[in-house]
Scaffold this active site. Sequence first.
Site, short mmCIF file in Angstrom:
data_model
loop_
_atom_site.label_atom_id
_atom_site.label_comp_id
_atom_site.label_asym_id
_atom_site.label_seq_id
_atom_site.Cartn_x
_atom_site.Cartn_y
_atom_site.Cartn_z
N HIS A 468 -5.50 5.27 7.97
CA HIS A 468 -4.67 4.22 8.58
C HIS A 468 -3.95 3.42 7.48
CE1 HIS A 468 -3.80 1.00 11.61
NE2 HIS A 468 -3.72 0.30 10.51
N GLU A 469 -4.72 2.90 6.56
CA GLU A 469 -4.12 2.06 5.52
C GLU A 469 -3.20 2.89 4.63
OE1 GLU A 469 -4.12 -0.98 5.94
OE2 GLU A 469 -5.78 -1.10 7.37
N HIS A 472 0.15 3.00 6.17
CA HIS A 472 0.93 1.81 5.82
C HIS A 472 1.47 1.95 4.39
CE1 HIS A 472 0.20 -0.79 9.22
NE2 HIS A 472 -1.10 -0.85 9.06
N HIS A 475 4.46 4.02 4.25
CA HIS A 475 5.59 3.28 4.80
C HIS A 475 6.22 2.41 3.70
CE1 HIS A 475 6.99 0.72 8.54
NE2 HIS A 475 7.95 1.48 8.08
#
Length: 677
Positions: A468-469, A472, A475
């Site tokens: 998940h991180e 990010h 991104h």
Amino acid sequence: MTANPLLNDWSTPFALPPFSQIATEQFRDAFSHALRDHEAEIAAITSNPEAPTFANTIDALELAGRKLNKVGSVFWNLTGTDSTEELRVLEREISPQLTRHFTAISLNPELFARVSALYDRCEDLTLDEEQARLLELTHKSFVRTGAKLEGEARARYAQIAETLSELETQFAQNILADETDFLFELEEADLAGLADDIKAAAAQTAKDRNTAKPCALTLQRSSVESFLSQSTRRDLREELFKAFVARGEHAGKTDNRPLIAQILALRQEKASLLGYKTFADYKLEPTMAHEPSAAAALMEKLWTPALRRAEEERAALQDLIDGEGGNFALAAHDWRYYAEKLRLSRYALDQAELAAYFQLESMIDAAFYCAEKLFDLRFERRFDLPVYHTDVRAYEVKDGHGRHVAIFYGDYFARAGKRSGAWMSGFRSQKKLGGEERPVIVNVMNFLKPTPDRPSLLTLTEVITLFHEFGHALHGMLSDVVYPSMSGTSTPTDFVEFPSQVYEHWALRPEVLQKFAKHFETGAPMPQALIDRIVAARCFNQGFGTVEFLASALVDFKLHWRPDAPAEVGAAEADILETIGMPAEIVMRHRSPHFGHVFAGESYAAGYYSYLWSETLDADGFAAFEEAGDIFDRETAKKLRDYVYSAGNRRDPNAAYAAFRGRGPDVEALLRKKGFV
Ligand SMILES: [Zn+2]
């Protein structure tokens, strides 16, 4: 040149912050210089005798405050990862100064006049898509931060903004104090049922903190959840759980309840000054959901099936208790423990057996591997780059042609002074205006440190968190925009969880597990039968997880979607939970007194629903790869990169999603993902 390294150009490789030369007391001086510089840059824009142009106003605004960003990014990262009393004092001093500074900019009439003049004739300006959106967002952001207010309302707005920032800082510091100051001291015998790594960590904490008993736990989520799912001692589970859910709710100097009442009242007053019915109306305006009713409708759509599933799960857990001859009703502190037992008996999935295959090092490699397959990235560990703590590792990220893309820091282990949870942040964002800068991104986790005879092993949930991180982080790292304020994760909150959540889908795919999930002792790959069981158990306990999440999201939402503020948050929270029919055996994932997302700052206020909103996108978005028949399908990955990971906030997120998928999101995909259909 000054003696303060924070204010100099950094001659380190990749112009990384020279961490080892920075002393805490230098931040005070650095901030005051950087603030003055930024004020001078703003004054230069407003006193420009030429008529406003996009270049002399919008470009100039985008380029202003670079020094402040530099100093601030180092400071805010350190307050999250290595907080000390000295930093906390400084944080309480700096936060209101920064708020005053930015409020003064948004209330600067000459500056707003220039932005408005451009906005009013945007049709004639021949702007490209990114510029047109930037102008619109800049104008909107001024309006949303009080630029059109006059007289008393203007002064009151400024006062509210400053008080809110003080209260929110205090709120965050109170949680940190309750999490780390609290010590749950235990004898060796109290550790019955716990895995070796938790035992070792508990012994280490006791040693570090010099406790009377030989073992101790803090109230960090990861250690509490491990204890609750593994400990055979029902009495201790109850005691620890009570302390965990009461963070921020102890009478005395860390009590967050009075702060919440003030925060809610001030947010509501601010919204109404700005012409909105409620704070939720104000907050959701620039999001994908746009209207509170749209977010509420999604939460309601999920609530009933989630509740129904949770009731089935509760009945199954009670059967298990009864079958063992336990003469008691399932309580909140029992749920995780019996859910693990049930998972074991239904799917033969034992967390300890699983963790043996999830070595942190291999899972990091797995996350990198997926980024290579999807986006052609390479990660090279560098030992010569500055880091802010010896636990932190640095990587240079390059593309397939060897071109520099970003610097990535991984800060994986729990330590004293680190906020609990996991997050992505940055020391520098990508931008092209005024010369290209490539990003410096960090992932922060709270995993258990390896011991001399055991590597760091992750639970299934932690593997998901890591991906998940890292989603990010991608991104941030793949960002390819011109304007700094449009860069990377600077998107609406209900879109920003899409790149992170969609990346979770790759973590537990057989293609990835076969390659990277290797037993830490034997090196044997995870057996196919175990992979099949992981896949089969995908929706296990999903009722609990969704109810726990949605209860928090609904409380957050309902506290902010009303024209007044409740006098007493405890009663308001209880009322909302009763209205929605919250089961007594499940407690909100974050109760209000420690709901940092919502009260330690404004970004997720009336916005915790964002995870769910983004989940409709990730469920539907990942399905595009499945439909293509290859989880690394090149064409789909290219679209995902072009319209999502590299696009920052260049485009309206609804349009960006539609460009990636060829249509809007299908909510049914979310229900299928959760196994609710
Ligand atoms: Zn996230």
